[in-house]
Design an enzyme around this catalytic site. Structure first.
Site, PDB file in Angstrom:
ATOM      1  N   ILE A  91     -19.368 -63.213  -8.343  1.00 28.96           N
ATOM      2  CA  ILE A  91     -18.138 -62.686  -7.902  1.00 28.96           C
ATOM      3  C   ILE A  91     -17.136 -62.969  -9.031  1.00 28.96           C
ATOM      4  O   ILE A  91     -17.263 -64.023  -9.871  1.00 28.96           O
ATOM      5  CB  ILE A  91     -17.515 -63.750  -6.814  1.00 28.96           C
ATOM      6  CG1 ILE A  91     -18.330 -63.634  -5.465  1.00 28.96           C
ATOM      7  CG2 ILE A  91     -15.901 -63.690  -6.558  1.00 28.96           C
ATOM      8  CD1 ILE A  91     -18.155 -64.421  -4.550  1.00 28.96           C
ATOM      9  N   HIS A 108     -20.166 -50.457  -3.173  1.00 33.24           N
ATOM     10  CA  HIS A 108     -20.685 -51.590  -2.380  1.00 33.24           C
ATOM     11  C   HIS A 108     -21.634 -50.487  -1.344  1.00 33.24           C
ATOM     12  O   HIS A 108     -21.107 -49.367  -0.909  1.00 33.24           O
ATOM     13  CB  HIS A 108     -19.760 -52.142  -1.521  1.00 33.24           C
ATOM     14  CG  HIS A 108     -20.330 -53.148  -0.515  1.00 33.24           C
ATOM     15  ND1 HIS A 108     -20.650 -54.398  -0.965  1.00 33.24           N
ATOM     16  CD2 HIS A 108     -20.402 -53.056   0.704  1.00 33.24           C
ATOM     17  CE1 HIS A 108     -21.046 -55.023   0.013  1.00 33.24           C
ATOM     18  NE2 HIS A 108     -20.794 -54.049   1.235  1.00 33.24           N
ATOM     19  N   ASP A 147     -14.918 -57.581  -1.813  1.00 36.41           N
ATOM     20  CA  ASP A 147     -15.455 -56.410  -1.233  1.00 36.41           C
ATOM     21  C   ASP A 147     -14.135 -55.765  -0.269  1.00 36.41           C
ATOM     22  O   ASP A 147     -14.386 -55.170   0.806  1.00 36.41           O
ATOM     23  CB  ASP A 147     -16.416 -56.385  -0.254  1.00 36.41           C
ATOM     24  CG  ASP A 147     -17.862 -56.468  -1.145  1.00 36.41           C
ATOM     25  OD1 ASP A 147     -17.762 -56.003  -2.250  1.00 36.41           O
ATOM     26  OD2 ASP A 147     -18.760 -57.060  -0.680  1.00 36.41           O
ATOM     27  N   GLN A 175     -26.260 -41.237  -2.722  1.00 32.16           N
ATOM     28  CA  GLN A 175     -24.840 -40.982  -2.687  1.00 32.16           C
ATOM     29  C   GLN A 175     -23.935 -41.748  -3.596  1.00 32.16           C
ATOM     30  O   GLN A 175     -23.151 -41.377  -4.206  1.00 32.16           O
ATOM     31  CB  GLN A 175     -24.120 -40.986  -1.237  1.00 32.16           C
ATOM     32  CG  GLN A 175     -24.984 -40.375  -0.243  1.00 32.16           C
ATOM     33  CD  GLN A 175     -24.946 -38.887  -0.971  1.00 32.16           C
ATOM     34  OE1 GLN A 175     -24.025 -38.052  -1.323  1.00 32.16           O
ATOM     35  NE2 GLN A 175     -26.106 -38.137  -0.768  1.00 32.16           N
TER      36      GLN A 175
HETATM   37  C1  GRF Z   1     -26.488 -50.755  -5.070  1.00 35.08           C
HETATM   38  O1  GRF Z   1     -26.932 -50.679  -4.014  1.00 35.08           O
HETATM   39  C2  GRF Z   1     -25.045 -51.118  -5.099  1.00 35.08           C
HETATM   40  O2  GRF Z   1     -24.469 -50.585  -4.013  1.00 35.08           O
HETATM   41  C3  GRF Z   1     -24.977 -52.641  -4.934  1.00 35.08           C
HETATM   42  O3  GRF Z   1     -25.958 -53.279  -5.936  1.00 35.08           O
HETATM   43  C4  GRF Z   1     -26.957 -52.115  -5.967  1.00 35.08           C
HETATM   44  C5  GRF Z   1     -27.234 -51.708  -7.600  1.00 35.08           C
HETATM   45  O4  GRF Z   1     -28.192 -51.156  -7.756  1.00 35.08           O
HETATM   46  N1  GRF Z   1     -23.603 -53.196  -5.466  1.00 35.08           N
HETATM   47  P1  GRF Z   1     -28.344 -50.641  -9.199  1.00 35.08           P
HETATM   48  O5  GRF Z   1     -28.818 -51.912 -10.272  1.00 35.08           O
HETATM   49  O6  GRF Z   1     -27.204 -49.954  -9.659  1.00 35.08           O
HETATM   50  O7  GRF Z   1     -29.575 -49.884  -9.342  1.00 35.08           O
END
Ligand code: GRF
Length: 215
Positions: A91, A108, A147, A175
């Site tokens: 955080i 997220h 968030d 996505q």
């Molecule tokens: C992703 O699912 C993102 O939404 C979340 O953490 C994950 C990170 O994946 N915050 P990466 O390290 O970018 O592959």
């Protein structure tokens, strides 16, 4: 726009951002990748794209405040104008957030405000437990409340009866890679207006991505 990426894990969103920069669809310079773990795949991504990377592990500091003060120094040294959290698992403290007001984005893996707060793959698991039929991902501004900052872009995906946390995460991740560089470009091109915590993109482009136009 001088962009710093902060990451803790695999680095696939960092990769998508750096590819967009190289393809010219994101007009930013990634000046630093800051990581709080020495074993993160994101460090390899930075190396591959010739981006300076910095490891700032919690264990080397007396407190998380001291750790983030060091990160702030690195952000300043890199002339950072904008920050993309890309799988950053800590955080952010107020000192970093207040230095970059409305200049920090996070991605997220759920359609916020549903299933906020957890670290991937917890949001995806929660979506499955809740039995929702549509999930997706959200790009949002980072504020002091985790968030809960203003929503910039969202992409939706269907939830299938046979989905596992893994299969749903994979569908959402595709996505994520699509919308994160797009959302960053809205800021890089100065097309974003924020009024009463509501984000509007000047050109009127859709800030929503629906399954029928998803790849
Ligand atoms: C992703 O699912 C993102 O939404 C979340 O953490 C994950 C990170 O994946 N915050 P990466 O390290 O970018 O592959």
């Amino acid at each position: 726009m001088n962009l710093a990426i902060m990451a803790s894990g695999r680095g696939s969103n960092a990769e998508a951002i750096l590819q967009a920069v190289e393809q010219g669809t994101l007009t930013a310079r990634v000046t630093a990748l800051i990581c709080n773990r020495g074993d993160a795949g994101a460090l390899d991504v930075a190396y591959k794209h010739n981006v300076p990377s910095y490891v700032v592990p919690r264990g080397q500091f007396a407190s998380s405040q001291d750790q983030q003060e060091r990160m702030l120094e690195l952000l300043r040294d890199a002339n950072t104008e904008f920050i993309a959290l890309a799988g950053f698992n800590a955080i952010l403290r107020p000192s970093i957030i207040s230095e970059y007001p409305n200049r920090i984005l996070n991605i997220h893996p759920s359609l916020l405000p549903a299933f906020g707060g957890g670290i991937a793959p917890e949001p995806q698991a929660e979506a499955l437990r809740a039995g929702v039929k549509i999930s997706g991902c959200t790009v949002h501004l980072v504020t002091d409340i985790v968030d809960s900052g203003p929503i910039v872009a969202q992409a939706a995906v269907p939830v299938m009866a046979k989905d596992t946390v893994e299969s749903l995460s994979t569908r959402i991740l595709e996505q994520e890679h699509r919308i994160y560089p797009i959302a960053l470009q809205w800021f890089a091109s100065d097309h974003v207006h924020i009024t009463h915590g509501n984000v509007r993109v000047e050109s009127g482009v859709s800030q929503a991505v629906w399954p029928n136009n998803a790849r």
